[in-house]
Design a protein around this motif. Structure first.
Motif, PDB file in Angstrom:
ATOM      1  N   MET A   1      31.904 -52.860 -11.843  1.00 37.30           N
ATOM      2  CA  MET A   1      31.922 -53.930 -12.857  1.00 37.30           C
ATOM      3  C   MET A   1      33.189 -53.812 -13.699  1.00 37.30           C
ATOM      4  N   VAL A   2      33.826 -54.926 -13.947  1.00 31.83           N
ATOM      5  CA  VAL A   2      34.939 -54.911 -14.887  1.00 31.83           C
ATOM      6  C   VAL A   2      34.523 -55.707 -16.123  1.00 31.83           C
ATOM      7  N   ALA A   3      34.648 -55.049 -17.256  1.00 29.30           N
ATOM      8  CA  ALA A   3      34.125 -55.634 -18.495  1.00 29.30           C
ATOM      9  C   ALA A   3      34.884 -56.911 -18.872  1.00 29.30           C
ATOM     10  N   GLU A   4      34.159 -57.813 -19.494  1.00 26.95           N
ATOM     11  CA  GLU A   4      34.809 -58.933 -20.165  1.00 26.95           C
ATOM     12  C   GLU A   4      35.428 -58.385 -21.453  1.00 26.95           C
ATOM     13  N   ILE A   5      36.722 -58.623 -21.620  1.00 29.61           N
ATOM     14  CA  ILE A   5      37.378 -58.178 -22.847  1.00 29.61           C
ATOM     15  C   ILE A   5      37.163 -59.255 -23.899  1.00 29.61           C
ATOM     16  N   VAL A   6      36.509 -58.854 -24.969  1.00 31.12           N
ATOM     17  CA  VAL A   6      36.104 -59.828 -25.993  1.00 31.12           C
ATOM     18  C   VAL A   6      37.214 -59.889 -27.044  1.00 31.12           C
ATOM     19  N   SER A   7      37.918 -60.981 -27.045  1.00 38.50           N
ATOM     20  CA  SER A   7      39.092 -61.086 -27.901  1.00 38.50           C
ATOM     21  C   SER A   7      38.717 -61.469 -29.328  1.00 38.50           C
ATOM     22  N   GLY A   8      38.777 -60.497 -30.198  1.00 35.03           N
ATOM     23  CA  GLY A   8      38.561 -60.770 -31.617  1.00 35.03           C
ATOM     24  C   GLY A   8      39.643 -61.686 -32.166  1.00 35.03           C
ATOM     25  N   LEU A   9      40.816 -61.592 -31.565  1.00 35.86           N
ATOM     26  CA  LEU A   9      41.917 -62.467 -31.965  1.00 35.86           C
ATOM     27  C   LEU A   9      41.518 -63.929 -31.760  1.00 35.86           C
ATOM     28  N   GLU A  10      40.986 -64.218 -30.591  1.00 37.67           N
ATOM     29  CA  GLU A  10      40.601 -65.608 -30.290  1.00 37.67           C
ATOM     30  C   GLU A  10      39.400 -66.045 -31.139  1.00 37.67           C
ATOM     31  N   TYR A  11      38.378 -65.187 -31.211  1.00 39.04           N
ATOM     32  CA  TYR A  11      37.181 -65.582 -31.968  1.00 39.04           C
ATOM     33  C   TYR A  11      37.475 -65.688 -33.461  1.00 39.04           C
ATOM     34  N   SER A  12      38.370 -64.863 -33.946  1.00 41.36           N
ATOM     35  CA  SER A  12      38.694 -64.969 -35.375  1.00 41.36           C
ATOM     36  C   SER A  12      39.408 -66.286 -35.656  1.00 41.36           C
ATOM     37  N   LYS A  13      40.224 -66.735 -34.701  1.00 40.64           N
ATOM     38  CA  LYS A  13      40.879 -68.042 -34.874  1.00 40.64           C
ATOM     39  C   LYS A  13      39.832 -69.150 -34.950  1.00 40.64           C
ATOM     40  N   LYS A  14      38.811 -69.044 -34.114  1.00 44.12           N
ATOM     41  CA  LYS A  14      37.725 -70.038 -34.123  1.00 44.12           C
ATOM     42  C   LYS A  14      37.061 -70.072 -35.503  1.00 44.12           C
ATOM     43  N   VAL A  15      36.726 -68.883 -36.023  1.00 37.44           N
ATOM     44  CA  VAL A  15      36.078 -68.818 -37.336  1.00 37.44           C
ATOM     45  C   VAL A  15      36.986 -69.404 -38.406  1.00 37.44           C
ATOM     46  N   LEU A  16      38.236 -68.990 -38.385  1.00 45.01           N
ATOM     47  CA  LEU A  16      39.160 -69.440 -39.427  1.00 45.01           C
ATOM     48  C   LEU A  16      39.387 -70.955 -39.340  1.00 45.01           C
ATOM     49  N   THR A  17      39.489 -71.472 -38.120  1.00 44.29           N
ATOM     50  CA  THR A  17      39.647 -72.920 -37.961  1.00 44.29           C
ATOM     51  C   THR A  17      38.431 -73.648 -38.533  1.00 44.29           C
ATOM     52  N   GLU A  18      37.249 -73.139 -38.246  1.00 48.85           N
ATOM     53  CA  GLU A  18      36.029 -73.767 -38.767  1.00 48.85           C
ATOM     54  C   GLU A  18      35.993 -73.742 -40.296  1.00 48.85           C
ATOM     55  N   VAL A  19      36.384 -72.599 -40.866  1.00 54.32           N
ATOM     56  CA  VAL A  19      36.378 -72.500 -42.330  1.00 54.32           C
ATOM     57  C   VAL A  19      37.414 -73.457 -42.914  1.00 54.32           C
ATOM     58  N   GLY A  20      38.602 -73.518 -42.278  1.00 57.76           N
ATOM     59  CA  GLY A  20      39.649 -74.434 -42.741  1.00 57.76           C
ATOM     60  C   GLY A  20      39.171 -75.882 -42.702  1.00 57.76           C
ATOM     61  N   GLU A  21      38.499 -76.243 -41.625  1.00 52.62           N
ATOM     62  CA  GLU A  21      37.978 -77.613 -41.510  1.00 52.62           C
ATOM     63  C   GLU A  21      36.906 -77.875 -42.564  1.00 52.62           C
ATOM     64  N   ALA A  22      36.081 -76.855 -42.801  1.00 55.51           N
ATOM     65  CA  ALA A  22      35.014 -77.010 -43.794  1.00 55.51           C
ATOM     66  C   ALA A  22      35.610 -77.205 -45.187  1.00 55.51           C
ATOM     67  N   ILE A  23      36.658 -76.447 -45.494  1.00 55.28           N
ATOM     68  CA  ILE A  23      37.314 -76.596 -46.797  1.00 55.28           C
ATOM     69  C   ILE A  23      37.900 -78.005 -46.920  1.00 55.28           C
ATOM     70  N   ALA A  24      38.593 -78.436 -45.869  1.00 51.32           N
ATOM     71  CA  ALA A  24      39.202 -79.775 -45.896  1.00 51.32           C
ATOM     72  C   ALA A  24      38.133 -80.841 -46.091  1.00 51.32           C
ATOM     73  N   LYS A  25      37.015 -80.675 -45.397  1.00 50.81           N
ATOM     74  CA  LYS A  25      35.935 -81.667 -45.498  1.00 50.81           C
ATOM     75  C   LYS A  25      35.328 -81.650 -46.904  1.00 50.81           C
ATOM     76  N   THR A  26      35.153 -80.476 -47.444  1.00 46.97           N
ATOM     77  CA  THR A  26      34.601 -80.362 -48.799  1.00 46.97           C
ATOM     78  C   THR A  26      35.512 -81.076 -49.800  1.00 46.97           C
ATOM     79  N   ARG A  27      36.805 -80.951 -49.559  1.00 47.14           N
ATOM     80  CA  ARG A  27      37.769 -81.570 -50.482  1.00 47.14           C
ATOM     81  C   ARG A  27      37.768 -83.091 -50.424  1.00 47.14           C
ATOM     82  N   GLU A  28      37.229 -83.638 -49.331  1.00 48.59           N
ATOM     83  CA  GLU A  28      37.127 -85.112 -49.291  1.00 48.59           C
ATOM     84  C   GLU A  28      36.258 -85.604 -50.444  1.00 48.59           C
ATOM     85  N   HIS A  29      35.208 -84.825 -50.741  1.00 43.58           N
ATOM     86  CA  HIS A  29      34.312 -85.232 -51.826  1.00 43.58           C
ATOM     87  C   HIS A  29      34.603 -84.514 -53.135  1.00 43.58           C
TER      88      HIS A  29
END
Lengths: 306, 306
Positions: A1-29
């Motif tokens: 078996m060869v392990a799936e390498i779980v990229s924290g770099l990629e997943y952290s970008k996902k989290v940060l993008t979501e937070v950035g979008e949430a902030i932008a959306k919050t600022r609409e109101h």
């Protein structure tokens, strides 16, 4: 078996993008909405400078704000206390962290200082009140410490199963306040069967071999070998160890990754695994607290996987 | 092997005698010294009445004082809060416990109420502040919850080794706030390798078989069978289960004691095991806090095994 390498770099970008979008959306109101992280640094350790810069940079990139309160290494405990209390009372600060270890000339009790942080601004989740809530399983009332939270997120995302931990055998190496102990509590309350190993544990290899999920936070370069890992296990490496070569800034994990990836099912690399997740979860925690505090009545967490 | 039956009845007498002697000795120099336990009861559950009477009786026997604040089941959360705050401010009260479960007509958040108790009077060790300190391993700054403390004491005394837990494999069944979770933390910080099992753990028998020390707090009559026990293990039964016969008040443990004692090395019986230890540790905790609060400058614990 060869392990799936779980990229924290990629997943952290996902989290940060979501937070950035949430902030932008919050600022609409709420056009003046802010999410402000205050980082308290005592002294001038070069490793701390690197971590702090990463946190401030990532926060800025997604439209959150960070500020550094850099204090001289000659500060007394009393003066440091006053700085924390001022941040507690500052309405424009949503999250407060104290960068550890303290680099100070006087005796300062770091636990005492951290416990001064308003629990609602304790975005590292390290005050005894939030630690107590986590230990008691009051997950809705606490703030998850960033590194364990990042570990949990990686497991849930990489397996595609938010309930992956439930019923699994989880082995945690290390019982530190920042990683091991809260990781054990977080995975326990996500219904894992958790074993905590530490410096007084004999025969650690045998315990590791039981783990469906192995969380390593023991602070020794390549401590965990390939033959310590149950085939197919999810291995999370929280180690940040500087190599012996003083001219290189290369860091190493607590797991012998090259060999381990032939055995594990999933493996987080070092660097690029848990490290960037910690930063992302800190910024997310800060945003969640900003929303709670600045927009009363709004429920938090609604737009995130949890 | 036939297990040594570890009599909590006997060991609790030892603890209570020691506390009684310590109180008498303290009074030689401080004739007005008191150690006052306040028990808050909401409603009138008959099982609670039995437990409360036992606590008050044992306290009185050794020269400590107890008082019962018995409140009607119609009390509101606000009024109950005021009662707790009054006890916090009462200079003649050293320890406060809220008898659980609450027997009340209104919705009252028991966690919220318990967290109102002054951490220095929290002799059940159940506030989130004391739970957080225990979880973080700050053993000198917390108050040990009485049942886990009694379990630890039995292990240390019966084996004659204060460090017996260190390096041992400890398995805890149950993750309640009162027993399982704090027992796991307490044994972890006495350097056991601790595994916590619960309702979502598959194949619990297999986990139990690993245990050098097995702490059972799951609330099911005779749940743990003889063939779940590693030969020679120290088995601690925290169960209090009422039998099916409504005319009998017989209680049963979580372990099938009769069969288990052929396998275990040590076994705590039910009744007469952990139950009386819980009462003894409550009275000891109250005395320790009384000494700290009333005799500033005196170090606590000096005369006890810890």
């Amino acid at each position: 078996m060869v392990a799936e390498i779980v990229s924290g770099l990629e997943y952290s970008k996902k989290v940060l993008t979501e937070v950035g979008e949430a902030i932008a959306k919050t600022r609409e109101h709420h056009p003046h909405f802010e999410s402000v992280l205050a980082i308290v640094q005592v002294g001038n350790r070069s490793d701390s400078n690197v971590y702090i810069n990463a946190k401030l940079k990532k926060a800025k990139e997604i439209g959150a704000n960070g500020k550094l309160i850099k204090l001289p290494d000659t500060i007394t405990q009393g003066d440091l206390k006053r700085e924390i209390m001022a941040l507690n009372h500052d309405n424009n600060v949503d999250g407060i962290i104290v960068q550890l270890p303290l680099d100070c000339k006087h005796d300062i009790d770091a636990d005492y200082i951290i416990d001064l942080i308003d629990p609602l601004k304790d975005v590292d989740g390290l005050t005894r009140i939030n630690a107590g809530r986590l230990a008691r399983g009051e997950l809705q009332r606490t703030i998850f410490p960033c590194t364990p939270y990042g570990c949990l997120y990686l497991v849930q995302q990489a397996t595609g199963n938010p309930n992956f931990v439930s019923g699994k055998e989880v082995v945690v190496l290390g019982r530190s306040k920042i990683v091991g102990s809260p990781a054990a509590a977080l995975f326990l309350w996500h219904h894992g069967t958790v074993t905590i190993c530490h410096s007084k544990t004999p025969n650690i290899k045998e315990k590791c071999l039981r783990a469906d999920i192995l969380i390593v936070a023991i602070g020794r370069k390549h401590y965990v070998k390939a033959d310590w890992i149950k085939p197919g296990a999810f291995v999370i490496d929280c180690g940040i160890n500087v190599g012996d070569d003083p001219t290189s800034r290369k860091i190493y994990g607590d797991v012998d990754t090259e060999a381990a990836k032939e055995v594990a099912g999933y493996l987080t690399p070092v660097p690029g695994g848990v490290g960037p997740m910690t930063v992302a979860m800190l910024i997310r925690n800060t945003y969640e607290q900003a929303k709670r505090r600045r927009l009363p009545g709004k429920e938090s967490n609604e737009e995130f996987d949890h």
